[in-house]
Structure formats: C-alpha cells, structure tokens
Write an enzyme that holds these catalytic residues in place. Sequence first.
Site, PDB file in Angstrom:
ATOM      1  N   GLU A  19       8.739  17.075  15.092  1.00 22.50           N
ATOM      2  CA  GLU A  19       9.230  16.811  13.746  1.00 22.50           C
ATOM      3  C   GLU A  19       8.514  17.719  12.752  1.00 22.50           C
ATOM      4  O   GLU A  19       7.285  17.755  12.692  1.00 22.50           O
ATOM      5  CB  GLU A  19       9.008  15.352  13.365  1.00 22.50           C
ATOM      6  CG  GLU A  19       9.591  15.001  11.999  1.00 22.50           C
ATOM      7  CD  GLU A  19       9.403  13.536  11.632  1.00 22.50           C
ATOM      8  OE1 GLU A  19      10.318  12.960  11.038  1.00 22.50           O
ATOM      9  OE2 GLU A  19       8.325  12.983  11.951  1.00 22.50           O
ATOM     10  N   GLU A  70       9.515   2.001  11.190  1.00 29.49           N
ATOM     11  CA  GLU A  70      10.517   3.062  11.115  1.00 29.49           C
ATOM     12  C   GLU A  70       9.715   4.345  11.077  1.00 29.49           C
ATOM     13  O   GLU A  70       9.052   4.653  10.075  1.00 29.49           O
ATOM     14  CB  GLU A  70      11.406   2.903   9.871  1.00 29.49           C
ATOM     15  CG  GLU A  70      12.711   3.682   9.967  1.00 29.49           C
ATOM     16  CD  GLU A  70      12.648   5.006   9.242  1.00 29.49           C
ATOM     17  OE1 GLU A  70      12.425   6.014   9.950  1.00 29.49           O
ATOM     18  OE2 GLU A  70      12.799   5.018   8.028  1.00 29.49           O
ATOM     19  N   CYS A 112      13.621  11.169   6.977  1.00 26.59           N
ATOM     20  CA  CYS A 112      13.477  10.870   8.402  1.00 26.59           C
ATOM     21  C   CYS A 112      14.799  11.015   9.148  1.00 26.59           C
ATOM     22  O   CYS A 112      14.811  11.218  10.363  1.00 26.59           O
ATOM     23  CB  CYS A 112      12.918   9.463   8.591  1.00 26.59           C
ATOM     24  SG  CYS A 112      13.905   8.176   7.792  1.00 26.59           S
ATOM     25  N   LYS A 121       0.862  -1.171   0.000  1.00 26.11           N
ATOM     26  CA  LYS A 121       0.000   0.000   0.000  1.00 26.11           C
ATOM     27  C   LYS A 121       0.895   1.217   0.000  1.00 26.11           C
ATOM     28  O   LYS A 121       1.355   1.676   1.046  1.00 26.11           O
ATOM     29  CB  LYS A 121      -0.916  -0.003   1.230  1.00 26.11           C
ATOM     30  CG  LYS A 121      -2.267   0.716   1.019  1.00 26.11           C
ATOM     31  CD  LYS A 121      -2.160   2.194   0.718  1.00 26.11           C
ATOM     32  CE  LYS A 121      -1.845   3.001   1.942  1.00 26.11           C
ATOM     33  NZ  LYS A 121      -1.843   4.495   1.636  1.00 26.11           N
TER      34      LYS A 121
END
Length: 485
Positions: free
Chosen positions: A389, A256, A290, A180
């Site tokens: 973040e 992750e 990331c 997906k």
Amino acid sequence: MPTTARTLDCHHFIDGKFIPSLNGKTFDNINPATEEVLGTVSEGGAPEIDLAVKAARRALYGPWKKMNANDRIAVIRRIGDLILQRKEELAELESLDTGKPLWLSNSIDIPRSAYNFHFFSDYIRTITTEATQMDDVALNYAIRKPVGVVGLINPWNLPLLLLTWKLAPALAAGNTVVMKPAELTPLTATSLAEICRDAGLPDGVLNLVHGFGPDSAGAALVEHPDVNAISFTGETTTGKIIMASAAKSLKRLSYELGGKNPNVIFADANLDEVIETTMKSSFINQGEVCLCGSRIYVERPAYEAFMEKFVAKTKELVVGDPFKEKTKVGALISQEHYERVTGYIKLAVEEGGTIVNGGKRPDGLERGYFLEPTIITGLSRECRVVKEEIFGPVVTVIPFDTEEEVLDQVNDTHYGLSASVWTNDLRRAHRVAAEIEAGIVWVNTWFLRDLRTPFGGMKQSGIGREGGVHSFEFYSELKNVCIKL
C-alpha cells in the site's frame, strides 16, 4: 484563502470541558500545503486518558443511561444539524489540516459527516431483535445493551467523516466514548467536541484526548482496563500492535485497515465511464483513501485506448493550493508521508517500471508536500510497488488476457478491502465479483455507498463490518432473556 476566525490551538475535551495536558506538553500542527504552523495541540498520555475513561464510565451509568431513547435520538440528530450549520468553517479546517481541496471537503467530507448522525439517529428506530418460543415451556427474547466505554482511534485522511462514522452508531447504541484523533489532523475533531456539547450531549458522554500512538495517548487508550471496545481505522501494522495490546483485557475490536485495491477493466466496458470514474478512484483526496483503486488491470484489447485517455486526463489535473477552485489534487499529509510515497516511485524505476506520467513535485510549488499524479507501467505482480500500500496519487497499470489470469493476480495480496469491476457482460460481472477476495466489490462504479450495507475488509484489511445493523452488532451487547411459562 480561509476565512475562519477561530483559534487553531487544540486542547483535550474531558467531562464537558476543554483542558490542557496535565504536564503542559504540546506539539505543533503543520499545514501540509504551506509547511507553516497552524497552531499548537495539547499532547496527552496515560493521565489524560485515565481522566477521560473515568468521565465516560460515570456518564455511562448517569444521565446518558437515564435519558429515554427519543431524547437521545434528538441529541444525535441535532449534532448532524449543527455540523451542517458550521459546514463552511469545518470544510476550511479540514482542508487546512489535510491539504485536500476545499471543494472536496465542502462536497463530501462535511455533508457526509452530518449524514452519518442523521442516518444512525433514524436507523436506530428500525433495529429489532429476535424472540423464540420453546413449545409451551419458555419464551426467549433478546435485548440490546451498550458495550460500555468505547475507544475510537481515527486516521488523518478523512478525519471528520470517519470519526462520525464511528461516533454516531456508538452514541445511538447508548455507549460513551473516548476519541483519539490522528495527531496530524486535530482541528475538526476538536470542533466536533464543541458541537456535541452544544447539541446537548451530557458531560462525559464524549471525551477527546489528543496525542500520539506508541507510548502515548493511543497506547494508553487501548491498554486501559475500563475501555470495553476499540474501533480503529488506519494502517495494518498499527492494527496488529493494537490487537496484541487489547488482548490483555479481551477488548472487542473493529478494524478497517489498509488496502491495495484492484480496478479490473474488461474490453467490453464503456471506456468513457471507466475513465471518468478511474480518475476519481485513482487520485481523489491525493490518493489518500483506503478504497482507492491503485492496481489497475486492463484487458489487452482495450489497454492502448485506455492508457491514451487515462494519461491525457491525468495531465489535465491541477495540483496546488487547496483553496483555489481549479485545484483537483492538493498536498500529501506530511513530509514523512511525502518521502514515503516518492520513495515508492523511485523503487518502481528500480524494479523496472516506467513512469508514464507524474512522479515528481509540480513546477512552481516549492513549499508544501505536493506530488504530481503518477501512472506506472511495466511492473510484474511480484514487485513491491504492486503489492504494498502506497496511499498516495500513484497507480500501476497492468494488461491481462483472460478472466482466470486477472483473478489470480487480483487475489495475490494479503489485502482484501475493495475492488471495482468494469464490464457490460452481466454473467461475467456476477462471476468475477463473487471470486474477488474483498469485502466490497463495485461493478461499473466506485465508492457508491448505501449506509445500510456491510462495510469492511477481508484478510489483513480488517475485522468485522460496519454499516446499518452491522454497526450495532459491534456497538451493542445482545442479551438473551429466558422466561419459563
């Protein structure tokens, strides 16, 4: 401009065939650099996921299981070969979808995607297990079996690279998969399905369903009772939702997740090397990585010199058309994300920060989600801009005086993905690297990856490790066989 002639409409790939959604629903795929519609994407949900899982389950016990290891490895390697053969086309598609510069797609995203298949096709031959003898009574030995049907849920920032990072070891371990991809970046995932088919992957081994997350394809994949494991790369909040859903069937999970990564620069470091790498770790891929070092800590004796060089180099970065050679920073992924990132820049000013570079749309770029690389100073450790973040070309720079002080600030976060430490003091390098609470610490470098090494985060940055044998620990079941002698 792009030269690819292929249609940019995307359908699901289930049991070896491209099909539209059963209800005919589609959504538009937007080019973030132009805000124009690239094509339509079939919008899947629970019915399409169910078809894909059933196809994967049949293939798991069909030709894929019966294929010997050498033949499976040959198919996996062939996938990597075909990615390289279509490198230019795939790079164009990746840049159209993400807004990243074409040179970046060409030099990193696509070659690394191919290498993921080449690496794991080779590495699977090296995997061994253990044997234990109980005196003269019994012999125990361990064998690896596939986990089963694995769901792969992928982010939009490095679409093909991160998808192949999951898919290659999943296939090498003998699993079948349902992918997906992020709804914002469907193009290269669709191409990858074509490539896998052309490489000789049996029908049903790889299935692709486009769609969204909640109440859509993503949620249906996580909740499906015949999916044995989920590998997810993305935002931490989404990871928590997936964990709650997967708990109902005790699915195996690999995460992750987000990061707010520190870049710690001591005064004895080589400043030219620091600046060269910090430009990359701050602004490559529009800061949508990331692992980007978004919290920069500089020892006070080097702070002024660092800021002078860092700001000057940042001003040289060209923001604009991803298909122009001189462009170093492309467009952010979407209007929603652009507003989120610029919202943090406004918040930084409210929190008392100073925008020393960037912070606005570049002059002359009226369309597309473009943002100047942004450097912020004057914020304390308690500020949201320092703690949360942002996932854009935005960094904060904070001076420090002692090793103990900076370690205290670096570890004051619920994230723990990566960090960079810059120093020429060998003892300090080992000492600081050991104390930083992160899954990956680079010393005098950044994003230097050996695919055999463990990759993953601590705290709310992830669960589990990938890379080398660690990938196979997730994608395979270890079974012990005890033979009485």
